[in-house]
Scaffold this motif. Structure first.
Motif, PDB file in Angstrom:
ATOM      1  N   ARG A  13       9.631   1.683   3.220  1.00  0.00           N
ATOM      2  CA  ARG A  13       8.306   1.367   2.704  1.00  0.00           C
ATOM      3  C   ARG A  13       7.237   1.337   3.782  1.00  0.00           C
ATOM      4  O   ARG A  13       7.509   1.324   4.951  1.00  0.00           O
ATOM      5  N   ASP A  14       6.051   1.310   3.272  1.00  0.00           N
ATOM      6  CA  ASP A  14       4.865   1.202   4.109  1.00  0.00           C
ATOM      7  C   ASP A  14       4.951  -0.050   4.969  1.00  0.00           C
ATOM      8  O   ASP A  14       5.126  -1.148   4.461  1.00  0.00           O
ATOM      9  N   GLY A  15       4.850   0.116   6.298  1.00  0.00           N
ATOM     10  CA  GLY A  15       4.942  -1.029   7.189  1.00  0.00           C
ATOM     11  C   GLY A  15       3.673  -1.846   7.291  1.00  0.00           C
ATOM     12  O   GLY A  15       3.678  -2.924   7.842  1.00  0.00           O
ATOM     13  N   ARG A  16       2.553  -1.311   6.828  1.00  0.00           N
ATOM     14  CA  ARG A  16       1.268  -2.013   7.054  1.00  0.00           C
ATOM     15  C   ARG A  16       0.764  -2.654   5.777  1.00  0.00           C
ATOM     16  O   ARG A  16      -0.415  -2.713   5.542  1.00  0.00           O
ATOM     17  N   PRO A  40       7.944   3.385  10.183  1.00  0.00           N
ATOM     18  CA  PRO A  40       7.784   4.760   9.680  1.00  0.00           C
ATOM     19  C   PRO A  40       8.826   5.703  10.285  1.00  0.00           C
ATOM     20  O   PRO A  40       9.064   5.677  11.489  1.00  0.00           O
ATOM     21  N   LEU A  41       9.452   6.486   9.438  1.00  0.00           N
ATOM     22  CA  LEU A  41      10.452   7.472   9.864  1.00  0.00           C
ATOM     23  C   LEU A  41       9.865   8.862   9.696  1.00  0.00           C
ATOM     24  O   LEU A  41       9.069   9.102   8.794  1.00  0.00           O
ATOM     25  N   CYS A  42      10.289   9.750  10.572  1.00  0.00           N
ATOM     26  CA  CYS A  42       9.797  11.127  10.478  1.00  0.00           C
ATOM     27  C   CYS A  42      10.953  12.089  10.708  1.00  0.00           C
ATOM     28  O   CYS A  42      11.804  11.840  11.560  1.00  0.00           O
ATOM     29  N   TYR A  88       1.735   8.108   6.634  1.00  0.00           N
ATOM     30  CA  TYR A  88       3.104   7.946   6.145  1.00  0.00           C
ATOM     31  C   TYR A  88       3.096   7.207   4.821  1.00  0.00           C
ATOM     32  O   TYR A  88       2.123   6.559   4.448  1.00  0.00           O
ATOM     33  N   THR A  89       4.200   7.340   4.098  1.00  0.00           N
ATOM     34  CA  THR A  89       4.271   6.719   2.782  1.00  0.00           C
ATOM     35  C   THR A  89       5.680   6.170   2.541  1.00  0.00           C
ATOM     36  O   THR A  89       6.465   6.049   3.473  1.00  0.00           O
ATOM     37  N   GLN A  90       5.957   5.810   1.312  1.00  0.00           N
ATOM     38  CA  GLN A  90       7.231   5.171   1.001  1.00  0.00           C
ATOM     39  C   GLN A  90       8.237   6.189   0.487  1.00  0.00           C
ATOM     40  O   GLN A  90       7.864   7.264   0.040  1.00  0.00           O
ATOM     41  N   MET A  91       9.514   5.824   0.555  1.00  0.00           N
ATOM     42  CA  MET A  91      10.558   6.716   0.070  1.00  0.00           C
ATOM     43  C   MET A  91      11.628   5.889  -0.635  1.00  0.00           C
ATOM     44  O   MET A  91      12.014   4.829  -0.165  1.00  0.00           O
ATOM     45  N   ASP A  92      12.101   6.400  -1.755  1.00  0.00           N
ATOM     46  CA  ASP A  92      13.222   5.763  -2.441  1.00  0.00           C
ATOM     47  C   ASP A  92      14.504   6.005  -1.655  1.00  0.00           C
ATOM     48  O   ASP A  92      14.658   7.032  -1.013  1.00  0.00           O
ATOM     49  N   LEU A  93      15.428   5.058  -1.743  1.00  0.00           N
ATOM     50  CA  LEU A  93      16.789   5.298  -1.272  1.00  0.00           C
ATOM     51  C   LEU A  93      17.726   5.039  -2.431  1.00  0.00           C
ATOM     52  O   LEU A  93      17.418   4.248  -3.326  1.00  0.00           O
ATOM     53  N   VAL A  94      18.867   5.700  -2.412  1.00  0.00           N
ATOM     54  CA  VAL A  94      19.873   5.438  -3.429  1.00  0.00           C
ATOM     55  C   VAL A  94      21.054   4.763  -2.755  1.00  0.00           C
ATOM     56  O   VAL A  94      21.544   5.211  -1.714  1.00  0.00           O
ATOM     57  N   LYS A 151       0.837  -1.192   0.000  1.00  0.00           N
ATOM     58  CA  LYS A 151       0.000   0.000   0.000  1.00  0.00           C
ATOM     59  C   LYS A 151       0.876   1.248   0.000  1.00  0.00           C
ATOM     60  O   LYS A 151       1.921   1.287   0.621  1.00  0.00           O
ATOM     61  N   LEU A 152       0.408   2.288  -0.658  1.00  0.00           N
ATOM     62  CA  LEU A 152       1.194   3.509  -0.761  1.00  0.00           C
ATOM     63  C   LEU A 152       1.219   4.281   0.552  1.00  0.00           C
ATOM     64  O   LEU A 152       2.200   4.906   0.903  1.00  0.00           O
ATOM     65  N   TYR A 153       0.110   4.255   1.269  1.00  0.00           N
ATOM     66  CA  TYR A 153       0.018   5.033   2.501  1.00  0.00           C
ATOM     67  C   TYR A 153      -0.352   4.152   3.673  1.00  0.00           C
ATOM     68  O   TYR A 153      -1.082   3.187   3.540  1.00  0.00           O
ATOM     69  N   GLY A 154       0.164   4.517   4.857  1.00  0.00           N
ATOM     70  CA  GLY A 154      -0.228   3.882   6.102  1.00  0.00           C
ATOM     71  C   GLY A 154      -0.577   4.979   7.079  1.00  0.00           C
ATOM     72  O   GLY A 154      -0.368   6.166   6.807  1.00  0.00           O
ATOM     73  N   VAL A 155      -1.117   4.587   8.237  1.00  0.00           N
ATOM     74  CA  VAL A 155      -1.440   5.594   9.247  1.00  0.00           C
ATOM     75  C   VAL A 155      -0.981   5.079  10.610  1.00  0.00           C
ATOM     76  O   VAL A 155      -1.113   3.886  10.909  1.00  0.00           O
ATOM     77  N   LEU A 156      -0.396   5.951  11.402  1.00  0.00           N
ATOM     78  CA  LEU A 156       0.106   5.573  12.722  1.00  0.00           C
ATOM     79  C   LEU A 156      -1.051   5.198  13.635  1.00  0.00           C
ATOM     80  O   LEU A 156      -2.114   5.811  13.571  1.00  0.00           O
ATOM     81  N   PRO A 157      -0.856   4.189  14.516  1.00  0.00           N
ATOM     82  CA  PRO A 157      -1.910   3.817  15.474  1.00  0.00           C
ATOM     83  C   PRO A 157      -2.042   4.887  16.565  1.00  0.00           C
ATOM     84  O   PRO A 157      -1.131   5.686  16.759  1.00  0.00           O
ATOM     85  N   ARG A 158      -3.171   4.940  17.257  1.00  0.00           N
ATOM     86  CA  ARG A 158      -3.344   5.801  18.449  1.00  0.00           C
ATOM     87  C   ARG A 158      -3.838   4.941  19.592  1.00  0.00           C
ATOM     88  O   ARG A 158      -4.747   4.139  19.367  1.00  0.00           O
ATOM     89  N   PRO A 159      -3.294   5.135  20.796  1.00  0.00           N
ATOM     90  CA  PRO A 159      -2.136   5.974  21.045  1.00  0.00           C
ATOM     91  C   PRO A 159      -0.900   5.439  20.324  1.00  0.00           C
ATOM     92  O   PRO A 159      -0.855   4.270  19.948  1.00  0.00           O
ATOM     93  N   CYS A 160       0.071   6.304  20.171  1.00  0.00           N
ATOM     94  CA  CYS A 160       1.257   5.986  19.393  1.00  0.00           C
ATOM     95  C   CYS A 160       2.478   6.322  20.234  1.00  0.00           C
ATOM     96  O   CYS A 160       2.476   7.310  20.967  1.00  0.00           O
ATOM     97  N   HIS A 161       3.502   5.473  20.154  1.00  0.00           N
ATOM     98  CA  HIS A 161       4.721   5.751  20.920  1.00  0.00           C
ATOM     99  C   HIS A 161       5.889   5.966  19.970  1.00  0.00           C
ATOM    100  O   HIS A 161       6.236   5.089  19.193  1.00  0.00           O
TER     101      HIS A 161
END
Ligand code: ADP
Ligand code: MG
Length: 345
Positions: A341-344, A101-103, A144-150, A3-13
């Motif tokens: 990538r998307d963890g979910r 997910p990274l922020c 959150y979504t995915q990101m390319d790495l080089v 999936k392209l997008y995921g969403v953080l759970p609540r509560p979230c740590h």
């Protein structure tokens, strides 16, 4: 298909990796004053890990039990996220770890990824506290979504995973050694005297299917000639070479307006010698608005690629990966689409 997008759970740590020395040294104060109240509203609890030295964050995420965290938040400049990404990629379970997910929250002096994400989100161009507020708001929303790495490899055998860009020549010199460019005022950009002689090879072909580990399927070892179907830019004098994979090179430098987090593409810029100082200055001023390519400068070349190799004739000039300095040597790289990538899925 993930999936392209995921969403953080609540509560979230969230585990927050914070470099107190980044930027003007206000990251911890700004975190407490700006970020924490917003996250509390959004039901995001934080544990703050304050880094005490370079490489500290790298070791922390390499050895950490990640199952206790829903997200890893970096409050610093791009340099600390570079440590985090490469620390995660050193884990035997890197594939699982890269799903976390990274922020990025801008706390540094170089906040190119934060500026890029602010731009992708469609927000107005802002800097400093306003950029921090926007990025914190994005974290609060929890999408959150995915990101390319080089993947970058050097002739001396180093391998890095890079999320922002690889540079050689003018821009990298400014990044690392901007003091000597003060004559240009706050922009700190000049042609200087640097002219780098190099061969640049680029590859525009389609990517191959990645294997179980991230092998660089488009690349052959640096000691061997590049595959015959690559495009070779003949040996030239270059003022700069920059391979960028996000839109922004800095808060005020919109270098690749077309770039997106997961476009599977390296946006390669190179500038040939012979350009005048005035033109170079005009290009950099236009870059603050992302209109530099509209100037149709014959010295500035732009080509979207999936892989490249740079073979400097002599070890001159500074190389940078995500703003961090590297010794000058032959380097090649290829994009790994959506490696973050998307963890979910
Ligand atoms: P900035 O944008 O201000 O340069 P970065 O996040 O890029 O901020 O960090 C710069 C460097 O600081 C990174 O290479 C990182 O390894 C290093 N670093 C992390 N923690 C510390 C610390 N406590 N003291 C000094 N340097 C640190
Ligand atoms: Mg930095």
């Amino acid at each position: 298909c993930p999936k392209l997008y995921g969403v953080l759970p609540r509560p979230c740590h969230a585990l927050v990796l914070l470099n107190p020395q980044s930027g003007s040294g206000r990251a911890l104060d700004d975190f407490q004053a700006v970020v924490q109240p917003m996250l509390a509203e959004a039901d995001i609890a934080t544990t703050v890990f304050v880094t005490e030295r370079p490489h500290h964050a790298h070791e922390k995420v390499r050895d950490e039990d990640l199952s206790q965290w829903d997200t890893l938040v970096v409050m610093s400049g791009d340099g600390l996220l570079f440590e985090v990404v490469n620390g995660l990629m050193e884990r035997p379970d890197w594939k699982e770890a890269m799903k976390k997910p990274l922020c990025i929250l801008p706390g540094g002096s170089g906040n190119a990824l934060a500026a890029s994400i602010n731009y992708y989100a469609g927000y107005d161009h802002v800097a400093k506290k306003k950029l921090l507020t926007n990025c914190t708001f994005i974290l609060c929303k929890g999408l959150y979504t995915q990101m390319d790495l080089v993947s970058l490899s050097t002739a001396s055998g180093k391998r890095f995973f890079s999320f922002l860009g690889f540079g050689w020549g003018f821009i990298s010199d400014v990044d690392i050694d901007s003091e000597k460019y003060r004559w240009l005022g706050s922009a700190r950009f000049t042609l200087g005297t640097l002219q780098c002689l190099a061969k640049l090879r680029v590859y525009q072909g389609p990517p191959r299917q990645p294997g179980p580990l991230p092998p660089d399927s488009l690349l052959v070892p640096l000691g061997q000639p590049v595959p015959a179907h690559w495009t070779v830019v003949p040996e030239e004098e270059f003022v700069l070479v920059y391979a960028i994979y996000q839109s922004h090179l800095g808060t005020n430098l919109l270098m690749a307006p077309a770039a997106r987090l997961h476009d599977g593409c390296i946006h390669l810029f190179y500038m040939k010698a012979g350009i005048s100082r005035v033109t170079l200055l005009k290009l950099f001023l236009a870059m603050s608005r992302g209109t530099h390519l509209d100037l149709n400068c014959p010295h500035l070349c732009y080509v979207p690629v999936r892989a490249f190799r740079l073979e400097p004739r002599v070890a001159a000039g500074i190389m940078t990966v995500d703003g961090e300095a590297l010794a000058c040597e032959p380097v090649q790289g290829q994009v790994h689409a959506r490696l973050c990538r998307d963890g979910r899925s």
